[in-house]
Design a protein around this motif. Structure first.
Motif, mmCIF file in Angstrom:
data_model
loop_
_atom_site.group_PDB
_atom_site.id
_atom_site.type_symbol
_atom_site.label_atom_id
_atom_site.label_comp_id
_atom_site.label_asym_id
_atom_site.label_seq_id
_atom_site.Cartn_x
_atom_site.Cartn_y
_atom_site.Cartn_z
ATOM 1 N N LEU A 133 0.784 -13.121 12.865
ATOM 2 C CA LEU A 133 2.149 -13.072 12.348
ATOM 3 C C LEU A 133 2.169 -12.822 10.837
ATOM 4 O O LEU A 133 2.975 -12.037 10.339
ATOM 5 N N VAL A 134 1.280 -13.496 10.116
ATOM 6 C CA VAL A 134 1.224 -13.318 8.661
ATOM 7 C C VAL A 134 0.863 -11.882 8.317
ATOM 8 O O VAL A 134 1.463 -11.264 7.422
ATOM 9 N N THR A 135 -0.103 -11.310 9.042
ATOM 10 C CA THR A 135 -0.525 -9.941 8.772
ATOM 11 C C THR A 135 0.589 -8.945 9.069
ATOM 12 O O THR A 135 0.849 -8.031 8.276
ATOM 13 N N LEU A 136 1.260 -9.112 10.200
ATOM 14 C CA LEU A 136 2.351 -8.205 10.552
ATOM 15 C C LEU A 136 3.488 -8.292 9.546
ATOM 16 O O LEU A 136 4.069 -7.276 9.153
ATOM 17 N N ARG A 137 3.774 -9.506 9.097
ATOM 18 C CA ARG A 137 4.863 -9.677 8.133
ATOM 19 C C ARG A 137 4.492 -9.046 6.789
ATOM 20 O O ARG A 137 5.319 -8.374 6.157
ATOM 21 N N SER A 138 3.263 -9.251 6.342
ATOM 22 C CA SER A 138 2.850 -8.686 5.058
ATOM 23 C C SER A 138 2.836 -7.159 5.110
ATOM 24 O O SER A 138 3.195 -6.492 4.137
ATOM 25 N N GLN A 139 2.432 -6.606 6.271
ATOM 26 C CA GLN A 139 2.447 -5.155 6.420
ATOM 27 C C GLN A 139 3.867 -4.610 6.358
ATOM 28 O O GLN A 139 4.124 -3.562 5.758
ATOM 29 N N ARG A 140 4.802 -5.330 6.942
ATOM 30 C CA ARG A 140 6.204 -4.872 6.923
ATOM 31 C C ARG A 140 6.778 -4.957 5.516
ATOM 32 O O ARG A 140 7.508 -4.073 5.072
ATOM 33 N N LEU A 141 6.445 -6.049 4.800
ATOM 34 C CA LEU A 141 6.991 -6.227 3.459
ATOM 35 C C LEU A 141 6.415 -5.223 2.467
ATOM 36 O O LEU A 141 7.061 -4.890 1.466
ATOM 37 N N ARG A 142 5.200 -4.743 2.735
ATOM 38 C CA ARG A 142 4.597 -3.761 1.832
ATOM 39 C C ARG A 142 5.213 -2.376 2.002
ATOM 40 O O ARG A 142 5.056 -1.505 1.145
ATOM 41 N N THR A 143 5.915 -2.181 3.098
ATOM 42 C CA THR A 143 6.548 -0.888 3.332
ATOM 43 C C THR A 143 7.731 -0.714 2.396
ATOM 44 O O THR A 143 8.592 -1.596 2.286
ATOM 45 N N SER A 144 7.793 0.414 1.714
ATOM 46 C CA SER A 144 8.846 0.650 0.715
ATOM 47 C C SER A 144 10.213 0.827 1.351
ATOM 48 O O SER A 144 11.233 0.454 0.784
ATOM 49 N N THR A 145 10.257 1.402 2.551
ATOM 50 C CA THR A 145 11.532 1.627 3.223
ATOM 51 C C THR A 145 11.656 0.715 4.431
ATOM 52 O O THR A 145 10.652 0.391 5.071
ATOM 53 N N MET A 191 -6.034 -20.744 19.217
ATOM 54 C CA MET A 191 -4.834 -19.967 19.530
ATOM 55 C C MET A 191 -3.843 -19.993 18.378
ATOM 56 O O MET A 191 -3.290 -18.956 17.985
ATOM 57 N N THR A 192 -3.616 -21.169 17.829
ATOM 58 C CA THR A 192 -2.663 -21.301 16.728
ATOM 59 C C THR A 192 -3.114 -20.500 15.510
ATOM 60 O O THR A 192 -2.317 -19.793 14.881
ATOM 61 N N ALA A 193 -4.405 -20.585 15.191
ATOM 62 C CA ALA A 193 -4.934 -19.854 14.038
ATOM 63 C C ALA A 193 -4.849 -18.342 14.255
ATOM 64 O O ALA A 193 -4.453 -17.592 13.345
ATOM 65 N N SER A 194 -5.200 -17.885 15.461
ATOM 66 C CA SER A 194 -5.167 -16.443 15.746
ATOM 67 C C SER A 194 -3.749 -15.902 15.655
ATOM 68 O O SER A 194 -3.507 -14.854 15.043
ATOM 69 N N TYR A 195 -2.811 -16.606 16.268
ATOM 70 C CA TYR A 195 -1.441 -16.135 16.270
ATOM 71 C C TYR A 195 -0.799 -16.257 14.895
ATOM 72 O O TYR A 195 0.013 -15.413 14.500
ATOM 73 N N ALA A 196 -1.154 -17.311 14.151
ATOM 74 C CA ALA A 196 -0.614 -17.451 12.794
ATOM 75 C C ALA A 196 -1.109 -16.310 11.910
ATOM 76 O O ALA A 196 -0.333 -15.711 11.152
ATOM 77 N N ALA A 197 -2.399 -15.993 12.009
ATOM 78 C CA ALA A 197 -2.948 -14.881 11.236
ATOM 79 C C ALA A 197 -2.304 -13.566 11.641
ATOM 80 O O ALA A 197 -2.029 -12.700 10.804
#
Length: 339
Positions: A212-224, A204-210
């Motif tokens: 959160l990391v993926t969602l955050r990286s996707q947001r940071l890659r957005t230019s706007t 559970m911890t690994a799935s949720y950590a992955a």
């Protein structure tokens, strides 16, 4: 095992050495615990029954998410069935229901505990697939596939606990396991700790950590700046914290006391009473899931609202909003479902 304390078995059943119990040990603590057991049982049955009815009536198992939630609620609800038997033994210091009932309750309790934990673990993987790569894993997230996986989880839970459950008997007046040796008991505790807590918690911890990391990286890659992405990340974070913390708080003390019981030698009564509270806390976990649904999921809030406030029973001025809400679509959008 040479012991004079009260402990619990691997799947939440009271192991009590016959030297600890006394005929007239019913006091204020025993009465208080009996009342708390009753409250947990009623809340757990009511809450999980509401989840089951909501899914069957308003969703009809139309998505993989709700198939897993249905099986989780079913396991949690059935988990409550064994609670009155355990509470009765703790309160009266004896098992009143015979040897066959002892084994049956142990099997029922163990199956539902493990199935509940396994379902929550699979749901964490399902949430990762749904929110990170929904198209890639679409064929694995059909209701049919979820039903097959859920059936396997029930069978695997039975195979996991059956050998241990059969070691329980009521021959000495209490429904307790026949301890072969200290090493055997340590092996049982270690096995159930890994299968029932450590491994699921790690997944559970690994799935949720992955996630959160993926969602955050996707947001940071957005230019706007994207308010929707930021809101999504915040909601998922809340869900992750709630699920992981509640699971850990309810189950880690139970397993910790199990291992401590192997070395317990002093303050027997204090330890036994504290341990009984930890048992109650572990059962309370089955009450927590419906509460998490109500607090964190817009989908379930709407469904609970619909079931508890039907239009037909309310005067015009007090009618509830019972508009149709498609949980199948919401399962993809509503990341706050604790799964």
């Amino acid at each position: 095992m040479d012991a004079s304390f009260k402990s619990d078995s691997d799947f939440n059943h009271t192991f009590v050495d016959e030297h600890f119990y006394f005929e007239d040990n019913i006091d204020g603590f025993g009465i208080t615990m009996a009342i708390l057991y009753l409250v947990v049982c009623i809340v757990g049955l009511a809450g999980n029954s509401l989840v089951i009815v909501a899914i069957l009536k308003l969703d009809k198992l139309s998505s993989s998410t709700t198939v897993y939630i249905f099986n989780l609620a079913l396991a949690d609800g059935l988990f409550m069935v064994g609670l009155p038997f355990i509470a009765s033994q703790n309160f009266q210091n004896q098992w009143m229901f015979g040897d066959v009932a002892c084994k049956a309750v142990m099997v029922l309790d163990g199956i539902n505990q493990f199935t509940s934990v396994f379902c929550l673990t699979v749901m964490s993987i399902d949430r990762y697939m749904a929110l990170v790569q929904p198209l890639r894993f679409a064929r694995w997230r059909t209701p049919r596939c979820a039903k097959i996986v859920s059936s396997f989880l029930w069978l695997f839970s039975l195979l996991t606990i059956l050998p241990m459950a059969l070691h329980f008997s009521a021959e000495r007046g209490l429904c307790i396991p026949d301890i072969v040796s200290d090493a055997w008991w340590l092996g049982v505790l270690s096995y159930t700790f890994v299968m029932g807590f450590a491994l699921p918690f790690a997944v559970m911890t690994a799935s949720y950590a992955a996630l959160l990391v993926t969602l955050r990286s996707q947001r940071l890659r957005t230019s706007t700046p994207n308010y929707e992405s930021h809101h999504l990340e915040r909601q998922v974070t809340k869900m992750v914290v709630a699920v992981v913390v509640v699971f850990g708080v309810c189950w880690l003390p139970f397993y910790t006391f199990n291992f401590c019981s192997l070395y317990q030698s002093g303050l027997v009564l204090t330890f036994a009473r504290a341990f009984e509270f930890m048992v109650l806390l572990s059962y309370s976990w089955s009450c927590a899931n419906p509460i998490l649904y109500a607090c964190l999921s817009d989908t379930f809030r709407k469904h609970f609202h619909t079931l508890l406030c039907p239009v037909a029973k309310s005067p015009p001025s007090m009618q509830c909003n019972t508009e149709r809400y498609d949980m199948n679509d919401a399962a993809e959008r509503d990341v706050t479902i604790p799964a």
